[in-house]
Design an enzyme around this catalytic site. Structure first.
Site, short mmCIF file in Angstrom:
data_model
loop_
_atom_site.label_atom_id
_atom_site.label_comp_id
_atom_site.label_asym_id
_atom_site.label_seq_id
_atom_site.Cartn_x
_atom_site.Cartn_y
_atom_site.Cartn_z
N ASP A 8 45.97 41.32 31.76
CA ASP A 8 45.69 40.16 32.60
C ASP A 8 44.51 39.43 31.92
O ASP A 8 43.82 40.02 31.09
CB ASP A 8 45.31 40.66 34.00
CG ASP A 8 44.84 39.55 34.90
OD1 ASP A 8 45.56 38.55 35.01
OD2 ASP A 8 43.75 39.67 35.49
N LEU A 9 44.30 38.17 32.26
CA LEU A 9 43.23 37.43 31.57
C LEU A 9 41.97 37.33 32.42
O LEU A 9 40.94 37.96 32.13
CB LEU A 9 43.77 36.02 31.22
CG LEU A 9 42.79 35.08 30.51
CD1 LEU A 9 42.32 35.66 29.19
CD2 LEU A 9 43.46 33.72 30.26
N ASP A 10 42.07 36.58 33.50
CA ASP A 10 40.88 36.31 34.30
C ASP A 10 40.45 37.56 35.08
O ASP A 10 41.24 38.12 35.83
CB ASP A 10 41.19 35.16 35.26
CG ASP A 10 39.92 34.61 35.87
OD1 ASP A 10 38.84 34.89 35.33
OD2 ASP A 10 40.02 33.89 36.88
N THR A 16 36.47 33.72 34.54
CA THR A 16 36.39 32.27 34.76
C THR A 16 36.42 31.94 36.25
O THR A 16 36.54 30.77 36.63
CB THR A 16 37.54 31.52 34.05
OG1 THR A 16 38.78 32.04 34.51
CG2 THR A 16 37.45 31.65 32.54
N LYS A 44 41.43 34.35 44.03
CA LYS A 44 41.51 35.02 42.73
C LYS A 44 42.88 35.61 42.46
O LYS A 44 43.46 36.27 43.35
CB LYS A 44 40.47 36.14 42.65
CG LYS A 44 39.05 35.64 42.45
CD LYS A 44 38.10 36.79 42.23
CE LYS A 44 36.68 36.30 42.06
NZ LYS A 44 35.72 37.41 41.96
N GLY A 45 43.39 35.42 41.25
CA GLY A 45 44.63 36.06 40.83
C GLY A 45 45.90 35.38 41.29
O GLY A 45 46.98 35.73 40.85
N ARG A 48 47.85 28.40 40.93
CA ARG A 48 47.03 27.22 41.27
C ARG A 48 47.45 26.61 42.61
O ARG A 48 46.61 26.30 43.46
CB ARG A 48 47.17 26.18 40.16
CG ARG A 48 46.15 25.05 40.26
CD ARG A 48 46.36 24.03 39.14
NE ARG A 48 46.41 24.67 37.83
CZ ARG A 48 46.87 24.08 36.73
NH1 ARG A 48 47.32 22.85 36.77
NH2 ARG A 48 46.89 24.73 35.57
N SER A 113 49.35 36.62 32.26
CA SER A 113 48.41 35.90 33.13
C SER A 113 49.11 34.83 33.95
O SER A 113 50.05 34.19 33.49
CB SER A 113 47.34 35.23 32.25
OG SER A 113 46.60 34.29 32.99
N ALA A 114 48.60 34.61 35.17
CA ALA A 114 49.13 33.55 36.04
C ALA A 114 48.66 32.18 35.58
O ALA A 114 49.21 31.16 36.01
CB ALA A 114 48.66 33.79 37.47
N SER A 115 47.68 32.15 34.70
CA SER A 115 47.05 30.87 34.37
C SER A 115 47.90 30.00 33.43
O SER A 115 48.46 30.48 32.46
CB SER A 115 45.69 31.11 33.72
OG SER A 115 45.13 29.87 33.33
N ASN A 117 46.36 27.80 31.81
CA ASN A 117 45.35 27.46 30.81
C ASN A 117 45.06 28.64 29.88
O ASN A 117 44.05 28.64 29.16
CB ASN A 117 44.05 27.05 31.49
CG ASN A 117 44.20 25.76 32.28
OD1 ASN A 117 44.48 24.71 31.70
ND2 ASN A 117 44.06 25.82 33.58
N LYS A 144 52.48 36.69 40.76
CA LYS A 144 52.19 38.08 41.11
C LYS A 144 52.00 38.14 42.64
O LYS A 144 51.44 37.21 43.19
CB LYS A 144 50.91 38.54 40.41
CG LYS A 144 50.95 38.45 38.89
CD LYS A 144 49.56 38.67 38.31
CE LYS A 144 49.54 38.43 36.81
NZ LYS A 144 48.21 38.54 36.20
N GLU A 168 44.66 45.27 34.87
CA GLU A 168 44.59 44.26 35.94
C GLU A 168 43.33 44.42 36.78
O GLU A 168 42.85 45.52 36.99
CB GLU A 168 45.78 44.44 36.89
CG GLU A 168 46.84 43.38 36.79
CD GLU A 168 46.42 41.97 37.21
OE1 GLU A 168 45.37 41.82 37.85
OE2 GLU A 168 47.16 41.03 36.89
N ASP A 169 42.83 43.28 37.31
CA ASP A 169 41.65 43.34 38.19
C ASP A 169 41.98 42.97 39.63
O ASP A 169 41.12 43.12 40.50
CB ASP A 169 40.56 42.38 37.68
CG ASP A 169 40.95 40.93 37.92
OD1 ASP A 169 42.06 40.54 37.49
OD2 ASP A 169 40.17 40.20 38.55
P1 B16 Z 1 45.38 27.97 36.37
P2 B16 Z 1 44.94 35.68 35.86
C1 B16 Z 1 44.66 33.50 37.42
O1 B16 Z 1 44.51 34.14 36.17
C2 B16 Z 1 43.32 33.37 38.14
O2 B16 Z 1 42.81 34.67 38.45
C3 B16 Z 1 43.53 32.61 39.43
O3 B16 Z 1 42.30 32.49 40.13
C4 B16 Z 1 44.10 31.21 39.11
O4 B16 Z 1 44.37 30.50 40.31
C5 B16 Z 1 45.40 31.40 38.30
O5 B16 Z 1 45.14 32.17 37.14
C6 B16 Z 1 45.99 30.07 37.88
O6 B16 Z 1 45.15 29.46 36.94
O7 B16 Z 1 44.93 27.01 37.42
O8 B16 Z 1 44.49 27.97 35.14
O9 B16 Z 1 46.82 27.84 36.02
O10 B16 Z 1 43.98 36.57 36.63
O11 B16 Z 1 46.40 35.89 36.25
O12 B16 Z 1 44.72 35.76 34.37
MG MG Z 2 42.96 38.61 37.04
#
Ligand code: B16
Ligand code: MG
Length: 216
Positions: A8-10, A16, A44-45, A48, A113-115, A117, A144, A168-169
């Protein structure tokens, strides 16, 4: 036998959450309601749009889908401004050493990662080359705890799910890994991560040889 490592990233590689908070807070300020750092925990997690829904619920704000998409985009522009300040110094303690050890021991590595970015963040941290495959929010439909992002990561590194170990966190992330049929290492707070197979406070002093022994 564990062959693939999925990160996982964040909250695992970098934190972040503070930037997400500051950007969501800016939106809350504009919409004229208070949004605290402790309320941010619930965001968190999650994806968006889901985070936006939670925020609007906190503020008691209702809006059209079009407006919501516009707000999510504005938040992302502010968030990406903060991301520009990220440097390799922001990599969480022990992560770089662990990634190096993984490469030395010839594990396949992926991001899950869900992000949306994720690539930008890995670029800023200068660690993108440590990953054989990146599965992120730009490639998935379901957030997730759905296992989609981890199954995609496993496919990307040609590793059967049962031979993958996920780091994972977040609770939703631990559930997603389990739903994918993978083993999970929880990184962080044990009260949130009790469903993980093993839990560690972080990567500092964590070695693959120890994990291999625990996975036997
Ligand atoms: P973005 P992860 C997640 O990253 C963040 O923990 C979560 O807070 C955020 O809403 C999500 O990514 C989406 O991020 O807006 O950059 O697409 O923990 O899955 O690495
Ligand atoms: Mg995370």
């Amino acid at each position: 036998m564990i062959q693939g490592l999925i990160f996982d990233l964040d909250g695992v590689i970098v934190d972040t959450a503070r930037y997400h908070y500051l950007a969501w807070k800016k939106l809350a300020d504009e919409l004229d309601f208070h949004f605290s750092e402790s309320q941010n925990e619930a965001l968190k997690g999650v994806s968006r749009m889901h985070a936006l829904e939670i925020l609007l619920q906190i503020g008691g704000v209702q809006a059209s889908e079009e407006k919501k998409l516009d707000w999510a985009e504005r938040k992302n522009v502010w968030y990406r401004q903060y991301l520009k300040t990220l440097t390799p110094n922001d990599i969480l303690p022990g992560v770089l050493e662990f990634l190096r050890e993984a490469k030395e021991r010839r594990y396949k590595t992926a991001l899950g990662s869900a992000s949306k970015n994720a690539r930008t963040i890995l670029d800023q941290l200068e660690i993108i080359d440590y990953f054989d495959f990146i599965a992120d929010g730009t490639m998935t439909q379901k957030a997730k705890p759905d296992p989609e992002v981890f199954l995609l990561a496993a496919e990307g590194i040609l590793c059967p799910p049962k031979d993958c170990l996920v780091f994972e966190d977040a609770l939703a992330g631990v559930q997603a890994a389990r739903n994918a049929g993978m083993k999970v290492v929880g990184i962080g707070n044990p009260s949130v991560l009790e469903k993980a197979d093993m839990i560690f406070p972080g990567f500092k002093n964590l070695h693959l040889a120890d994990l291999e022994a625990l996975c036997q």
